[in-house]
Design a protein around this motif. Structure first.
Motif, mmCIF file in Angstrom:
data_model
loop_
_atom_site.group_PDB
_atom_site.id
_atom_site.type_symbol
_atom_site.label_atom_id
_atom_site.label_comp_id
_atom_site.label_asym_id
_atom_site.label_seq_id
_atom_site.Cartn_x
_atom_site.Cartn_y
_atom_site.Cartn_z
ATOM 1 N N PRO A 228 81.379 76.365 6.761
ATOM 2 C CA PRO A 228 81.952 75.504 6.043
ATOM 3 C C PRO A 228 81.315 75.496 4.504
ATOM 4 O O PRO A 228 80.261 76.399 4.565
ATOM 5 C CB PRO A 228 81.501 74.310 6.753
ATOM 6 C CG PRO A 228 80.157 74.673 7.396
ATOM 7 C CD PRO A 228 80.490 75.983 7.697
ATOM 8 N N ASP A 242 73.766 78.161 6.368
ATOM 9 C CA ASP A 242 74.815 78.522 7.348
ATOM 10 C C ASP A 242 75.049 80.070 7.634
ATOM 11 O O ASP A 242 75.129 80.429 8.827
ATOM 12 C CB ASP A 242 76.109 77.946 6.949
ATOM 13 C CG ASP A 242 76.305 76.419 7.209
ATOM 14 O OD1 ASP A 242 77.075 75.813 6.410
ATOM 15 O OD2 ASP A 242 75.408 75.912 7.771
ATOM 16 N N GLU A 245 72.041 80.789 9.980
ATOM 17 C CA GLU A 245 72.154 80.476 11.290
ATOM 18 C C GLU A 245 73.136 81.178 12.153
ATOM 19 O O GLU A 245 73.153 81.495 13.293
ATOM 20 C CB GLU A 245 72.639 78.785 11.282
ATOM 21 C CG GLU A 245 71.303 78.108 10.820
ATOM 22 C CD GLU A 245 70.545 77.883 11.923
ATOM 23 O OE1 GLU A 245 70.729 78.290 13.062
ATOM 24 O OE2 GLU A 245 69.464 77.124 11.436
ATOM 25 N N GLU A 283 72.971 67.473 6.658
ATOM 26 C CA GLU A 283 74.090 67.892 7.535
ATOM 27 C C GLU A 283 73.734 68.885 8.358
ATOM 28 O O GLU A 283 74.085 69.210 9.686
ATOM 29 C CB GLU A 283 75.426 67.978 6.792
ATOM 30 C CG GLU A 283 76.561 68.685 7.482
ATOM 31 C CD GLU A 283 77.120 67.939 8.552
ATOM 32 O OE1 GLU A 283 77.099 66.693 8.452
ATOM 33 O OE2 GLU A 283 77.626 68.545 9.440
ATOM 34 N N ARG A 284 73.183 69.940 7.813
ATOM 35 C CA ARG A 284 72.770 71.134 8.774
ATOM 36 C C ARG A 284 71.539 70.945 9.550
ATOM 37 O O ARG A 284 71.525 71.499 10.768
ATOM 38 C CB ARG A 284 72.728 72.251 7.724
ATOM 39 C CG ARG A 284 73.943 72.649 7.153
ATOM 40 C CD ARG A 284 73.720 73.434 5.686
ATOM 41 N NE ARG A 284 75.530 73.772 5.510
ATOM 42 C CZ ARG A 284 76.200 72.677 4.942
ATOM 43 N NH1 ARG A 284 75.989 71.714 4.708
ATOM 44 N NH2 ARG A 284 77.426 73.006 4.752
ATOM 45 N N GLN A 286 71.450 68.283 11.550
ATOM 46 C CA GLN A 286 72.050 67.970 12.683
ATOM 47 C C GLN A 286 73.060 68.983 13.315
ATOM 48 O O GLN A 286 72.835 69.320 14.431
ATOM 49 C CB GLN A 286 72.971 66.611 12.228
ATOM 50 C CG GLN A 286 71.986 65.510 11.960
ATOM 51 C CD GLN A 286 72.644 64.615 11.090
ATOM 52 O OE1 GLN A 286 73.973 64.501 10.483
ATOM 53 N NE2 GLN A 286 71.995 63.318 10.592
ATOM 54 N N ARG A 287 73.754 69.657 12.504
ATOM 55 C CA ARG A 287 74.858 70.704 13.120
ATOM 56 C C ARG A 287 73.907 71.922 13.780
ATOM 57 O O ARG A 287 74.478 72.157 14.835
ATOM 58 C CB ARG A 287 75.515 71.189 11.873
ATOM 59 C CG ARG A 287 76.706 72.249 12.289
ATOM 60 C CD ARG A 287 77.262 72.876 11.203
ATOM 61 N NE ARG A 287 77.930 71.934 10.230
ATOM 62 C CZ ARG A 287 78.057 72.107 8.857
ATOM 63 N NH1 ARG A 287 77.454 73.133 8.354
ATOM 64 N NH2 ARG A 287 78.190 71.129 8.226
ATOM 65 N N HIS A 288 72.782 72.179 13.349
ATOM 66 C CA HIS A 288 72.331 73.401 13.709
ATOM 67 C C HIS A 288 71.065 73.078 14.847
ATOM 68 O O HIS A 288 70.188 73.876 15.070
ATOM 69 C CB HIS A 288 71.781 74.181 12.819
ATOM 70 C CG HIS A 288 72.657 74.934 11.777
ATOM 71 N ND1 HIS A 288 73.849 75.778 12.259
ATOM 72 C CD2 HIS A 288 72.893 74.750 10.458
ATOM 73 C CE1 HIS A 288 74.415 75.898 11.330
ATOM 74 N NE2 HIS A 288 74.075 75.493 10.124
ATOM 75 N N GLY A 289 71.200 71.624 15.229
ATOM 76 C CA GLY A 289 70.248 71.389 16.052
ATOM 77 C C GLY A 289 68.681 71.098 15.725
ATOM 78 O O GLY A 289 67.691 71.243 16.395
#
Ligand SMILES: O=c1ccn([C@@H]2O[C@H](COP(=O)(O)OP(=O)(O)O)[C@@H](O)[C@H]2O)c(=O)[nH]1
Ligand SMILES: O=C(O)[C@@H](COP(=O)(O)O)O[C@H]1O[C@H](CO)[C@@H](O)[C@H](O)[C@H]1O
Length: 334
Positions: A228, A242, A245, A283-284, A286-289
């Motif tokens: 994204p 991103d 990751e 945001e990242r 959360q998204r990437h744990g």
């Protein structure tokens, strides 16, 4: 998860004293002078190269940048296959100046109109992927002064010659134009005060990047289209996180491009830019744990400077472990 993904990547110096970030930096830091345009033309091996300049009200600089790129790297040697300026709702003559200089100009709002249009740099870069067809895409800011086409040559170098590299980011000295004179250092204020500490805390593996926010970077289309794009000024740190990751640290490179002079915005504008960094990082997380407890936060700030003797970038690590004391009433047994 790749073999270099965060859960596998020892983000900090291990018991044997191995510093994985320093090792990555030694392996994946290049210099623009390492690459010659003619050699890179041969290394393209059928791949197409797109150069994208996001531009909002850059009439005073975009033409010089476009003309230099076109003269040297489109006409001089066929390294660049398309040169596109994304006109990001400019209210000045940016589009006309860029077109006259030889760029194809696309209006941000006219790309994917069915998906609407969100003001900001992130939208300009994301939509540029639709307006271009290169296998490799180079992003360059349009407000650069003292522009050198080696910026594009250097960024393309690792992508065209190093199998496995999907992304390369510019590294440079950051002078500061205070409106009266250009100071030799002091630029990159959001980088130094926001982005670098955020990465040191949450993504220590990325602290080897000397300029994590610089707008000069390049990637394979396949990689760039797999992630994204954060909106506005969060796009730059978002792409870095991103891609790390998704592909691991060794798929990322940085290139010493020397010195980068650009328009320096006032602090008020940088406060908004700083908030864009926090929002993109949150945001990242959360998204990437990387939510609280998933991994101990970083405790080292890696600072970079150019060594006056060797001329190379060197880094020093500063331990940052502020800790916390419990409520005093608990200490008093209250
Ligand atoms: O809504 C926007 C804001 C910025 N930019 C472009 O993105 C690059 C970086 O923006 P800016 O110079 O404002 O950021 P700075 O380098 O000062 O941090 C420049 O080429 C801008 O013209 C853009 O295309 N759309
Ligand atoms: O690096 C920074 O701190 C900011 C502001 O730089 P200056 O303090 O004006 O030199 O500039 C960068 O950050 C933006 C947000 O990520 C990028 O979009 C710009 O390309 C980059 O110049």
């Amino acid at each position: 998860m790749t073999e270099n993904s965060p859960t596998a990547f020892a983000d900090r110096i291990d018991a044997t004293g191995v510093d994985p970030v320093r090792d990555w930096s030694a392996r994946r830091t290049y210099r623009a002078a390492d690459f010659r345009p003619a050699d890179l033309v041969a290394a393209k091996a059928g791949r197409r190269v797109s150069v994208v300049l996001p531009a909002r009200n850059e009439e005073s600089t975009v033409g010089v940048i476009v003309e230099a790129l076109r003269t040297e790297l489109v006409i001089g040697v066929p390294l660049i296959d398309e040169l596109v300026v994304v006109d990001s709702h400019s209210t000045d003559t940016t589009a006309a100046v860029a077109r006259t200089a030889g760029a194809r100009v696309v209006a941000q709002g006219e790309i994917l109109p069915a998906l609407g249009d969100v003001p900001g740099k992130g939208e300009a870069l994301w939509k540029s992927l639709v307006a271009t067809d290169g296998d490799i895409v180079v992003f360059l800011d349009s407000d650069l002064r003292e522009f050198d086409t080696d910026f594009a040559v250097g960024l393309l170098g690792p992508l065209l010659t190093e199998p496995g590299v999907v992304f390369s980011k510019g590294a440079f000295d950051r002078p500061l134009d205070d409106g009266r004179t250009v100071l030799p250092a002091g630029g990159g204020r959001v980088t130094e005060l926001v982005a670098r500490p955020l990465l040191a805390t949450h993504w220590p593996a990325l602290t080897g990047f000397i300029q994590p926010l610089g707008g000069e970077y390049a990637g394979t289309r396949a990689a760039l289209e797999s992630i994204p794009f954060a909106g506005a000024y969060g796009v730059d740190i978002g792409i870095l996180i991103d891609l790390y990751e998704a592909f691991g640290l060794d798929a990322l490179a940085q290139v010493d491009l020397g010195r980068r002079v650009h328009r320096n915005s006032p602090d008020s504008a940088l406060a908004v830019m700083a908030m864009h960094q926090h929002l993109a990082v949150l945001e990242r997380l959360q998204r990437h744990g990387r939510v609280a407890g998933a991994a101990a936060p970083g405790d080292t700030l890696r600072l970079h400077r150019r060594d006056g003797v060797s001329g190379e970038f060197v880094s020093e690590s500063v331990a940052v472990a502020p800790g916390e004391r419990p409520p005093m009433r608990e200490v008093r047994g209250g």
